[in-house]
Design a protein around this motif. Structure first.
Motif, mmCIF file in Angstrom:
data_model
loop_
_atom_site.group_PDB
_atom_site.id
_atom_site.type_symbol
_atom_site.label_atom_id
_atom_site.label_comp_id
_atom_site.label_asym_id
_atom_site.label_seq_id
_atom_site.Cartn_x
_atom_site.Cartn_y
_atom_site.Cartn_z
ATOM 1 N N LEU A 167 28.468 24.024 61.455
ATOM 2 C CA LEU A 167 29.488 22.986 61.512
ATOM 3 C C LEU A 167 30.807 23.613 61.075
ATOM 4 O O LEU A 167 30.936 24.066 59.935
ATOM 5 N N VAL A 202 34.525 23.497 59.933
ATOM 6 C CA VAL A 202 35.355 22.581 59.165
ATOM 7 C C VAL A 202 36.671 23.290 58.881
ATOM 8 O O VAL A 202 36.674 24.449 58.453
ATOM 9 N N GLU A 254 31.455 14.925 54.806
ATOM 10 C CA GLU A 254 32.334 15.452 55.857
ATOM 11 C C GLU A 254 32.643 14.291 56.789
ATOM 12 O O GLU A 254 31.734 13.600 57.256
ATOM 13 N N ASN A 255 33.906 14.034 57.037
ATOM 14 C CA ASN A 255 34.350 12.929 57.879
ATOM 15 C C ASN A 255 34.460 13.391 59.327
ATOM 16 O O ASN A 255 35.080 14.412 59.606
ATOM 17 N N ARG A 256 33.850 12.627 60.198
ATOM 18 C CA ARG A 256 33.892 12.934 61.630
ATOM 19 C C ARG A 256 34.141 11.651 62.411
ATOM 20 O O ARG A 256 33.856 10.551 61.935
ATOM 21 N N SER A 257 34.640 11.800 63.627
ATOM 22 C CA SER A 257 34.902 10.638 64.476
ATOM 23 C C SER A 257 33.660 10.209 65.246
ATOM 24 O O SER A 257 33.683 9.187 65.920
ATOM 25 N N TRP A 258 32.601 10.965 65.135
ATOM 26 C CA TRP A 258 31.385 10.684 65.892
ATOM 27 C C TRP A 258 30.158 10.732 64.983
ATOM 28 O O TRP A 258 30.138 11.421 63.971
ATOM 29 N N CYS A 286 24.009 10.049 57.753
ATOM 30 C CA CYS A 286 25.274 9.778 58.423
ATOM 31 C C CYS A 286 25.414 8.268 58.557
ATOM 32 O O CYS A 286 24.476 7.588 58.975
ATOM 33 N N ALA A 311 35.816 6.458 59.659
ATOM 34 C CA ALA A 311 35.148 7.718 60.005
ATOM 35 C C ALA A 311 33.644 7.556 59.808
ATOM 36 O O ALA A 311 33.185 6.662 59.104
ATOM 37 N N TRP A 327 29.298 12.090 57.076
ATOM 38 C CA TRP A 327 28.148 12.990 57.117
ATOM 39 C C TRP A 327 27.861 13.379 55.676
ATOM 40 O O TRP A 327 28.684 14.027 55.026
ATOM 41 N N SER A 367 31.914 20.728 67.629
ATOM 42 C CA SER A 367 30.667 19.995 67.520
ATOM 43 C C SER A 367 29.671 20.770 66.652
ATOM 44 O O SER A 367 30.060 21.635 65.874
#
Length: 140
Positions: free
Chosen positions: A12, A14, A29-33, A86, A102, A105, A124
């Motif tokens: 991953l 970052v 960990e902030n993700r949009s998905w 998540c 967000a 994770w 990704s």
């Protein structure tokens, strides 16, 4: 998932200084998905990207951490962690690291490597090479 099948190891990437923050206690960990369910429980190689996150070096959460090294690794694996879960942000959960709007994770068992391992990451979740996995095992 059958008991004999272990979750895969994934990388991953970052952006800094967030990758460094993971090595010092950032556990979200902030993700949009949303991460696919099959990766929950997976081992993640935390990789520092080449480009820094705009404005992040002045973020109050970063400034509250212990002194940052003068030079942060880029294009390198910094740590090994377990992706524990998540979920979508809800009512300020996962403070202070979880951002609003967000997917959070959740990272557990974060183990910084003694030295960064140079490697090219990707967008990704990416599959590390067997050679990288051997190097990670050798230094852990």
């Amino acid at each position: 998932m059958p008991e004999t099948q272990l979750p895969p190891v994934r990388g991953l990437t970052v952006k800094q200084p967030w990758a460094w923050a993971i090595t010092t206690g950032k556990n979200v960990e902030n993700r949009s998905w949303k991460v696919p369910e099959k990766y929950i429980g997976a081992t993640l190689l935390v990789h520092a990207g080449l480009q820094p996150a705009p404005g992040a070096f002045q973020d109050e959460r970063i400034l509250a951490l212990p002194a940052m090294p003068e030079v942060l690794a880029a294009g390198a694996v910094l740590a090994v962690a377990r992706l524990a879960g998540c979920h979508r942000e809800e009512d300020g959960c996962c403070a202070p690291w979880g951002d609003a709007d967000a997917f959070h994770w959740q990272l557990e068992d974060v183990r910084p490597l003694p030295e960064p391992l140079q490697y090219t990451g990707a967008l990704s979740l990416w599959t590390p090479s067997p050679a990288l996995l051997q190097k990670v095992q050798a230094v852990r």
